[in-house]
Scaffold this motif. Sequence first.
Motif, PDB file in Angstrom:
ATOM      1  N   UNK A  89      49.522  39.949  -1.578  1.00 28.59           N
ATOM      2  CA  UNK A  89      48.959  39.916  -0.322  1.00 28.59           C
ATOM      3  C   UNK A  89      48.771  38.415  -0.146  1.00 28.59           C
ATOM      4  N   UNK A  90      49.397  37.987   1.042  1.00 26.99           N
ATOM      5  CA  UNK A  90      49.234  36.600   1.762  1.00 26.99           C
ATOM      6  C   UNK A  90      48.410  36.635   2.683  1.00 26.99           C
TER       7      UNK A  90
ATOM      8  N   UNK B  16      47.582  26.058   5.298  1.00 28.69           N
ATOM      9  CA  UNK B  16      47.832  26.419   4.103  1.00 28.69           C
ATOM     10  C   UNK B  16      47.652  28.195   4.045  1.00 28.69           C
ATOM     11  N   UNK B  17      47.998  28.684   3.135  1.00 26.82           N
ATOM     12  CA  UNK B  17      47.870  30.115   2.792  1.00 26.82           C
ATOM     13  C   UNK B  17      47.338  30.222   1.273  1.00 26.82           C
ATOM     14  N   UNK B  18      46.896  31.570   1.176  1.00 24.06           N
ATOM     15  CA  UNK B  18      46.277  31.943   0.012  1.00 24.06           C
ATOM     16  C   UNK B  18      47.093  33.398  -0.298  1.00 24.06           C
ATOM     17  N   UNK B  19      47.795  33.306  -1.732  1.00 28.71           N
ATOM     18  CA  UNK B  19      48.337  34.412  -2.014  1.00 28.71           C
ATOM     19  C   UNK B  19      47.852  35.107  -3.193  1.00 28.71           C
ATOM     20  N   UNK B  20      47.394  36.173  -3.407  1.00 28.24           N
ATOM     21  CA  UNK B  20      46.607  36.943  -4.495  1.00 28.24           C
ATOM     22  C   UNK B  20      47.715  38.036  -4.994  1.00 28.24           C
ATOM     23  N   UNK B  21      47.906  37.942  -6.375  1.00 28.74           N
ATOM     24  CA  UNK B  21      48.949  38.901  -6.852  1.00 28.74           C
ATOM     25  C   UNK B  21      48.280  39.871  -7.936  1.00 28.74           C
ATOM     26  N   UNK B  22      48.329  41.114  -8.335  1.00 29.16           N
ATOM     27  CA  UNK B  22      47.729  41.745  -9.181  1.00 29.16           C
ATOM     28  C   UNK B  22      48.751  42.956  -9.624  1.00 29.16           C
ATOM     29  N   UNK B  23      48.509  43.829 -10.301  1.00 32.87           N
ATOM     30  CA  UNK B  23      49.413  44.948 -10.749  1.00 32.87           C
ATOM     31  C   UNK B  23      49.656  45.760  -9.633  1.00 32.87           C
ATOM     32  N   UNK B  24      48.995  45.709  -8.616  1.00 35.86           N
ATOM     33  CA  UNK B  24      49.507  46.697  -7.383  1.00 35.86           C
ATOM     34  C   UNK B  24      50.080  46.109  -6.307  1.00 35.86           C
ATOM     35  N   UNK B  25      50.405  44.794  -6.499  1.00 37.18           N
ATOM     36  CA  UNK B  25      51.308  44.130  -5.449  1.00 37.18           C
ATOM     37  C   UNK B  25      50.720  42.695  -5.200  1.00 37.18           C
TER      38      UNK B  25
END
Length: 206
Positions: A12-13, A1-10
């Motif tokens: 990352x996985x 599995x992978x974890x993806x984090x998203x915020x106002x700056x873009x």
Amino acid sequence: YTVTVTNAYGQVTSQAATMSLGSFTGAIASYSATAVTDNNAAVWNTAASYTITNPSSPVQNGFGGSFKVAWDNNNLYFLVQVNDPNYTKDSDGIEVYLDGNNDKSSSYDTTDWQIGLGQSDYSMAIYQNGSKTNPPTFPSYGQFDGSSGYTQLLSVPWSDLNQTASSGSLVGVDVAVIQGAANGKLLWHATTNDDWHNPSLFGTVE
């Protein structure tokens, strides 16, 4: 599995990771469509048997035991076999330990029980943290004598465990057989005689 984090700056996985889940290593309770009232109930013919082998104190003369577990909509059942040709003289007994919500806490709460069944006097005693107590509904039990040992049946209401019966329910459990004359004791899961105050030592029944 992978974890993806998203915020106002873009976005990352993470790198890929693998999670491996082991198989269930506890005891399996067999379902019974009818109430279990004795050691000849049909459910026991197919229920798995679990040998009790961990000594917390030495036993003698081939003493041993095993147990099976069943359930219906009202009760969780334990059928415990004690193997001892001298049981009528040895003042044997069994103990069943229960952790109702299977939280494996290091101390007893209101759904944790130590239930002791005496062979010679056909008695039942119930404890929490070493002190005698009364559950909301008393379990029932029966004894069936044989030539080289005996069997005891314990029926524990689901209400005492604060559970509603369902397939896949988990209950913390340990089972002990006691050879009274030798002051010997065997346990199913724990390896020390501390179940009476520490449910984290219990195994699990599904």
